[in-house]
Structure formats: structure tokens, C-alpha cells
Design a protein around this motif. Structure first.
Motif, PDB file in Angstrom:
ATOM      1  N   SER A 211      -2.546  -1.560   7.953  1.00  0.00           N
ATOM      2  CA  SER A 211      -3.563  -0.724   8.585  1.00  0.00           C
ATOM      3  C   SER A 211      -3.547  -0.886  10.097  1.00  0.00           C
ATOM      4  N   SER A 212      -2.457  -1.408  10.660  1.00  0.00           N
ATOM      5  CA  SER A 212      -2.420  -1.661  12.095  1.00  0.00           C
ATOM      6  C   SER A 212      -1.857  -0.474  12.858  1.00  0.00           C
TER       7      SER A 212
ATOM      8  N   THR B  20      -3.450   9.362   7.949  1.00  0.00           N
ATOM      9  CA  THR B  20      -3.589   9.182   6.499  1.00  0.00           C
ATOM     10  C   THR B  20      -3.364  10.491   5.757  1.00  0.00           C
TER      11      THR B  20
ATOM     12  N   LYS C 174       3.237   4.837   9.835  1.00  0.00           N
ATOM     13  CA  LYS C 174       2.047   5.444   9.232  1.00  0.00           C
ATOM     14  C   LYS C 174       1.168   5.925  10.374  1.00  0.00           C
TER      15      LYS C 174
ATOM     16  N   ASP D 280       0.202  10.859   4.698  1.00  0.00           N
ATOM     17  CA  ASP D 280       0.866   9.748   4.014  1.00  0.00           C
ATOM     18  C   ASP D 280       1.946  10.248   3.052  1.00  0.00           C
TER      19      ASP D 280
ATOM     20  N   SER E 115      -2.116  -6.388   2.917  1.00  0.00           N
ATOM     21  CA  SER E 115      -2.527  -5.007   3.119  1.00  0.00           C
ATOM     22  C   SER E 115      -3.701  -4.685   2.199  1.00  0.00           C
ATOM     23  N   ASP E 116      -4.774  -4.153   2.774  1.00  0.00           N
ATOM     24  CA  ASP E 116      -5.905  -3.680   1.976  1.00  0.00           C
ATOM     25  C   ASP E 116      -5.792  -2.184   1.749  1.00  0.00           C
ATOM     26  N   ASN E 117      -4.726  -1.602   2.293  1.00  0.00           N
ATOM     27  CA  ASN E 117      -4.557  -0.167   2.284  1.00  0.00           C
ATOM     28  C   ASN E 117      -4.238   0.355   0.886  1.00  0.00           C
TER      29      ASN E 117
END
Lengths: 493, 493
Positions: free
Chosen positions: B414-415, B388, B385, B391, A141-143
Motif C-alpha cells: 500500500s506504499s 485502485t 500499483k 488494479d 501487505s494488508d491490501n
């Protein structure tokens, strides 16, 4: 070596930096591990276990503590003549595991692991060559949520131990802030790898050597109290001043931190990215009741080798519990984003971020601070061994007590009553049960209440009245024994 | 090695005989360890932990499995140039610990320890170079109660796992029985150490090679199925016949065993002592409901190096759970009296007796037998999610669920939704929670019941009716979310 009949007596002892842990020390460690593991699990982290040693080249050598440049690993060859190393942290084996199983694992992969790690380095007070770590990592995850989650997790781990917000803080920074500062001063001077290392080490030492100490480390070098001299970075005045400005950023208020840091680093892309990432974390945490316990702090550096973004440390602080003591302070873990580590095994870059708790260190600090974690518990009820003929009956009593969830043991030595009573005392037995010939004939047992005995022996001084006190020693029908002991133990809690 | 920017890709993998353990495998192991540790504690054993490695000469080399003569340990030198070895069992470190702390410890000293041990030997199917052991030992008692207690403890460990008396047996013998037999045949021939070893190994192989196999191993030697030849002891017919008589003793009935064994060994002092010790154990156990599960068995040998009295093995046996399988059989531990081991560190002899469970092996056998230990558990509830901006709200939901003891996680990747649903499925999530813009406006959340979904998707074939089914996907007021999920999860158990 294998000749056990040899008359040579070997002197027993452990290599330095290694230790045995007894019952009470283990109870504390297991309590910590159990509570924190439950928090990790409650966040959806799945446990993984990797072997104690692996191929040396798979583990690499990314020792995270940057103030230990000579830190080493224990390595050896097996019968295949391959070089193997004991793991020095739990992140290197995770990187290997992910590299090996990337297609199989559920991504983002959230794993936790608890285990010993080993460092072949000079031990010192409170610094061992074997210690326990408890890690949570999110891979793939880059989130920003992944980083934020680990910071919240760190807070929740402290909370689950019963720590107050005044007793801990999570200090957060971003490796790109440091990159930005290095980039800014590189306009004036040559920053090679060695110099970069000296600068980062100097920054990391702020809380130990103060601003003037850092200043010396950035210029000509510093002699510490023991007389050891540390070579300086020999930066220009302008560069040193820039770094000291950076280190003087307000770390009490996250919003102020972002604004002050911005005025220094917003000319660089790295600086802009760092500020954006810190702002996102701040915004989320502020809405979720992670406020004054999470601070931004420009002096956080962490491991030199692999962090690439958010970095953070968990610190404990306790007031001295008596006047002779200094406050108990210490870092018990930390982590951050390391996007490059797994790429040792793959062509693509896999985002990863993690948090590691030094469990052994945490336990040591809690002990020093005399912080109670859970109730102290009684030892086992002791059934005295009176007549061999009735051994079975003593085990029968023990079994009946165990079936009620009460720890119970029969004395298995060959000593007399006095030694048996001493044994009960050493094992912290709450109660001793005596079933001699007299008792058997009458269908009763004699109970000695050792908890009560200790209370009374400290409150009255006549030995005679101690012995007479019917709360301390009394008889009970054999068939009422278990219910009587249950009641006794419940009332003593 | 420390250059992380290198473009060389390292092939990730583990040395042979080592393995990673995932979530489910660890749950089983931890479950076994927790249950058995509780039994050990309930008997008054106190936990000890010793380091993974120690001085090589302190550990010695007393590998207990006599059928692995080439077994080795992993050794290396540290910066002090001292030779260190990874522990190969938990008894050698205990002997060192007792030698070092003899005056401090409470005697008889009852300790248990759980930990990995390492063997530098050829791995094979189900045979690893790192595995877990769980040991209980009593040091400082010559009393038969100590041996008897460990046998009862072994039974109670099997019982606490939920095993039926038909699924396990504890097979007991006494090293002095073997000494007696060796003494008897030594009247006819020369028994040196090498020959003694061959004879004991032959006896130990009875259950694998049968009477005729043992007979060959005692005479000229035996070729196994793979064609490997094992050299024989080359005993006389009279000696072989004596040993085979000994091995044919009735091991179904303990009283008969004592009587038959007596007729062979009662001419020797060792034999008389063995019979007395076995009789004492039999008498106690018979009165305490440890009956048909504890057998006397003349073929039990155990480790060659250090046992001196009572020896025993714990064995499992399961019927095949389907027709294609053989019954699952295996030894999962054992122990006995080793009065000489600690004398390596002291001038006097300290009586000691112990029991070791091979936890890794036990877990493997339970898995093979498809034996269920505890309920399978759900994964975490997944909060998708969506935006954003919200969140924090997803984390708020997760926190509320966790506060009720429900595992819960926010998707941190992030998918999109499809990938997130797949993630929920892979993590065995019971429920997915969706709070999109629409839901927020209405003050509701959408719940997808994945457990119900799986049930129905296997019972009805129309995809349309799956989607419409209001048990599977429905809306609930945000403030009733947690109580609704609690109810759902309770009813699914």
C-alpha cells in the motif's frame, strides 16, 4: 546396534504412515512441483528453505486442520537439552523467519517453499505422517490485492497442470462472516471458546454430513455411520436456524452470494468488512477471467487457530473414468489471511496471507482420476555385457548415446543374455544393443527394438514370425549406431 | 503454547547448526541437483525417496565419517512408543528398502536419491546438522563394472558442472589393501578392534597431518595445534615403517601405484585381490578417457564400519581467485563397495557399491571458489500499483508478460511510488511499468529500464542527464508493451 557382524536378522519395514516413493511416483510429484513452482516464480515469489526442525516454542502448535483436534507434532531433545519439533506445516517456520529477518527482507515479502511436513497422528488410507506441501505467502501487505493474487495464483496452478475449469474450483469465504454469525447468535446465548469450536466444526462438515447432519451437530449431537457420537453445540432453535440460513446462501453466483449474505450479516461491523472484502475480490477477478471457477461458499471454515480474513480452499472433481468408480473429489489445498501469527515474535501486527497446496494429496487424486501429466518416458537403452574384454566398448557406446541426450546403460551384473533381456524389459528399455565377437569382427552391432517387439508380439501370434521380423532385430554399422537409435526413439514418440 | 493472543514475545531464532536458505542459495543447489540427477538418470539409475525417519534399529548406526567417533543421530518415540531416528545418510534407508523389497526390485538395482540427512553432533564452520546428499548405488552386482561405473559417474558429475580436470580428482583405493597391511603387521603385534581403528584413523589423516604426524599417531600419539592430544597406536618401528612405505606409494601414476603396492601386499590374499580389482578398473578407465583425473591413493580410508572393497573420494581444488586467499580445497563426496550392509536384513550376502555427493558442501566450495554455475537471472518485471480502480489492468499486463514466459508482478503493498521503486530495485527487477491516469487516457504505458539505469548511473555523474536519457524512461503504446519488454530483456542477456 553398531555391530554389523551380528547374526541377528532385522525384519525390514517402515513405521506406519510412512512410505517409500518409486521412480514413477517421484516423476509425477516432481512434475507437479516444477510446474507449480514456475507459476509461483512467474508471480515474483522467491523461494525459501527452512530446516526440517526448529525450536518447539518457535513453531508453536497451530495445526491448520481443524477436524484433527488430537493432531500432534514429533518432538525431541538435542544435546543442548532444547526441545525441537519437526515442522508440521510451512507457515510456522515462515513466521519465525520473518520475525527473525524482518528488517532485512523486501516487503511485501513474497516467498514460496516446497518441503515435507510431519504429523504425529493416526495415519489412515491416503493419510500419511510425512507429506509434501508447496506454499506461497505474502507477508507485509494488508491490501486486498494480496488475497486476490493468491486466489488467482491457485487458479493458475490448476491451469498449469492442464486441469479444465470443470475439474477444479476455488471456494472463498471470509473469517469475519463467521465472526459475524457468532456475534449474532451470541445475543441469545453464551458462546465460549469450546462452544465456538463445536459450531465452527459443525459448519465445516456441511459437505460431508449435509444440512441435517449440521443441524444435529448444532443441537444435541450426531452419531455417524460407525456409531461414534459427536457432542452437539446445544444451541437454541433460533440460533440454529440463523446458522442454517447462512449455510443456505447461494454459492453458485458471487454477486447473489454477496447480496444474500448481506441480508444476514450487515448488522455487524465484522459482516460489513467481510462483504466489502469479498466484493473487492469479486470485482477484480470478474475483470480478469477468473469467473465460474472461483465461488463464494459460506461453509468454508479452514484452520481454527489463526485465520483472520479471506479464507479459501482448492477442490478437484473428476467424473469417474469407468462405471465402477465414484467421482474422484477432494480438497488439495487452501489458505487465507492470518494477520496475527507473526505477532508472536513482534510487538506490531504484520499482515500476511498464504496459500498451501498438499502436493502428495494432489498427486494421489490425479493418479486416482487417471489424469495424465506429461508423456510417459522410455527407460534407458541397454547395452548387453557380452565379453569382459570388450567392456570398454560397451561403455563407449553408452557414452556416445548419452552425449546425444539418450539414457543408456551397460548391464553391470554377471548374468547371461536371458537375464539381461529380462532386465531390459523390467527397466522399460526401448532398445537393446548387442556387440558380441561376431559383430566386432564385422564392425557392426545388433539392435533389438523392444518397443516394436511388444507391439508385434500382441498383434501376431506366431513366435516364428516375431523373431524373423526385421523391424525387431537387425544389424547396423557400428559408426551409424547412434544416429539409427536416435531415429528409432524419435519415431516411437 | 497454542494461545496466540498471549502477549509474550518469543525471540525468533534457529537451533545451532541449522540454517535457512534463500532464493540465490537454493538456485545454486537446485542447479547442482538437476545437473547431477540428469547424469545419474542418463546412466539408468532410477530415483527413490524414503522417509525422513525410520525405525532406529532398521537404520542402525553406521556413520560413514570415521573422524567423528561421537557422531550421533536424532531419535524420538512416536505414539506407538517405537524408537525412530532421522536418517543420518541415504545408504542405511537403501539397505532397509532393498531388504524389504528384494524380490520385487530389478537386479542389479541402480537407484539414486537426493535428500536431507541429519546428524546430532557439534556443528562448526561449514558443518551443519542438516545437509543434502545425492547418492547413486548399485545393489546386486559383484562385478568390477559396478565399481568402475560409479567412478566414471563421479567424473561425469564433476564434468557436467563445468569443472575442469584440473579442478577435481577422484582418488581410489581398496579396503583390502588396508586389510593386507593390517594382516602384515599383525605378524608382529596384536591388532584388536580398538587398535585397528587408531591405525586406520592415522592413515586417513595423512593429508592433514603429513607423514610425521601419521608417524606420531602410529607410535606414541600426537598433540595438535590446539593442544589436544590424540593417543597413538603404539606400534613397533618395523610396523610403522611398513605402513609409511605403504603411504609413500606413487599416487600420480596408476600403473606405478599397482606395481609399488604389489611389492608390499602381494604376499597376502587380500592384497592380491585388491591389486586385481584396481588393475581391472585402471584398464577400463584408461580406454575410456578417464585418465589423470582418476588417481590411486593409498591414504584413502573412508568409513570404518562397512566398506569391503573399492573405496574412493571426490576432491575439488581451485586456485585462489585473488591474492588474499588460500586455494579452495575439499572433499565433496565418495563411496565404495559395502557387501555386508544389506545382510543385516537377509541371510545371504548382497553385493553393493555406492557413491554419495555432499551437495551442501559442494555448493559451499563452489561459492567460496566463486565458480559460476549458470547465468545470473533477472527478477520479475514490476507493474506499479497506481490507482485502485485500475488494479485489474495491472494484473492484465502481468498476465500478458507471464504468457510470454516473463516473470512479472503487480506491487501488492500500500506504499507510494518511491517505496515501489525501491521494491523493484531490491527484487532485481529489470523493468518497471507505469500505467497512471495520464497514460491510460493516451493508451500508452511508461517503461523504466532499471538495467540500463544502473549501467548509466555508474557511467555518467549528472543526475539530470540520467533522468533525460530516453533509453532509461520512455513511453510505448499499450498494445506494443509486451513485444517491447521481450526485446528489452533479450538484448540485456
Amino acid at each position: 546396534m553398531s555391530n554389523s557382524s551380528s547374526k541377528d536378522i532385522i525384519k525390514p519395514g517402515l513405521p506406519r504412515g510412512l512410505r517409500d516413493l518409486n521412480n514413477l511416483e517421484l516423476k509425477l510429484l516432481k512434475n507437479i512441483i516444477s510446474k507449480i513452482s514456475k507459476v509461483y516464480e512467474s508471480y515474483g515469489f522467491e523461494e525459501l528453505s527452512t530446516p526440517a526442525f526448529e525450536f518447539s516454542d518457535a513453531l508453536g502448535k497451530f495445526l491448520p486442520d481443524q477436524d484433527r483436534p488430537n493432531a500432534g507434532v514429533f518432538s525431541f531433545q538435542d544435546d543442548d537439552e532444547k526441545w525441537l519439533s519437526l515442522r508440521y506445516d510451512l507457515t510456522a517456520p515462515l513466521a519465525r523467519y520473518v520475525g527473525e529477518n524482518y528488517d532485512k527482507i523486501t516487503k511485501p515479502y513474497k516467498r514460496f517453499q516446497v518441503g515435507s511436513v510431519w504429523r504425529n497422528e493416526k495415519p489412515g488410507p491416503g493419510r500419511f505422517r510425512e507429506f509434501l506441501q508447496l506454499d506461497a505467502d505474502i507477508v507485509g501487505s494488508d491490501n486486498y490485492l494480496a488475497d486476490s493474487e493468491l486466489i488467482m495464483l491457485a487458479c493458475d496452478c490448476m491451469r498449469t497442470l492442464g486441469l479444465d475449469k470443470n475439474n477444479y474450483s476455488i471456494r472463498v469465504s471470509n473469517r469475519k462472516l463467521l465472526d459475524s454469525i457468532l456475534e449474532l447468535i451470541a445475543n441469545n446465548e453464551q458462546i465460549d471458546d469450546a462452544r465456538r469450536l463445536i459450531i465452527l466444526r459443525a459448519i465445516d462438515k456441511l459437505d460431508r454430513v449435509g444440512v441435517s447432519g449440521v443441524e444435529r451437530l448444532l443441537s444435541n449431537g450426531r452419531k455417524d455411520e460407525s456409531g461414534d457420537f459427536t457432542k452437539g453445540a446445544e444451541l437454541s432453535k433460533a440460533s440454529i436456524s440463523k446458522i442454517l440460513d447462512f449455510l443456505s446462501i447461494d454459492n453458485e453466483d458471487r454477486k447473489k452470494f454477496i447480496s444474500q449474505a448481506g441480508s444476514i450479516v450487515n448488522k455487524t461491523v465484522a459482516g460489513q468488512e467481510a462483504l466489502k472484502e469479498l466484493s473487492e475480490i469479486d470485482l477484480l477477478l470478474a475483470k480478469l477471467d477468473y469467473k465460474e471457477e472461483v465461488l463464494f461458499d459460506s461453509s468454508i471454515v479452514r484452520g481454527l487457530e489463526y485465520y483472520t480474513g479471506t479464507i479459501f480452499e482448492a477442490n478437484l472433481q473428476f467424473d469417474s473414468s469407468n462405471d465402477n468408480k465414484f467421482p474422484v473429489i477432494g480438497s488439495i489445498g487452501g489458505g487465507g489471511r492470518y494477520d496475527r501469527l507473526i505477532s508472536r515474535f513482534r510487538k506490531d501486527q504484520i499482515g500476511a496471507t498464504g496459500f498451501s497446496i498438499g502436493v502428495s494429496r494432489l498427486a494421489t487424486i490425479l493418479q486416482m482420476a487417471e489424469f495424465q501429466l506429461g508423456e510417459p518416458s522410455n527407460g534407458p537403452v541397454l547395452i548387453l555385457k557380452m565379453d569382459t574384454e570388450f567392456d570398454y566398448s560397451y561403455y563407449q557406446i553408452a557414452k556416445e548415446l548419452r552425449d546425444e541426450g539418450i539414457l543408456a546403460e551397460v548391464y553391470v551384473g554377471s548374468s547371461g543374455m536371458k537375464a539381461q533381456m529380462k532386465y531390459a524389459d523390467k527397466k522399460n528399455s526401448p532398445v537393446v544393443i548387442i556387440e558380441g565377437t561376431d559383430e566386432r569382427e564385422k564392425g557392426i552391432v545388433t539392435i533389438k527394438n523392444l518397443i516394436k517387439g511388444k507391439e508385434i508380439s500382441t498383434s501376431i501370434d506366431s513366435r516364428e514370425s516375431w523373431i524373423k521380423n526385421s523391424d525387431i532385430q537387425f544389424e547396423v554399422d557400428r559408426d551409424k549406431l547412434v544416429s539409427k537409435i536416435s531415429k528409432l526413439l524419435n519415431s516411437s514418440n
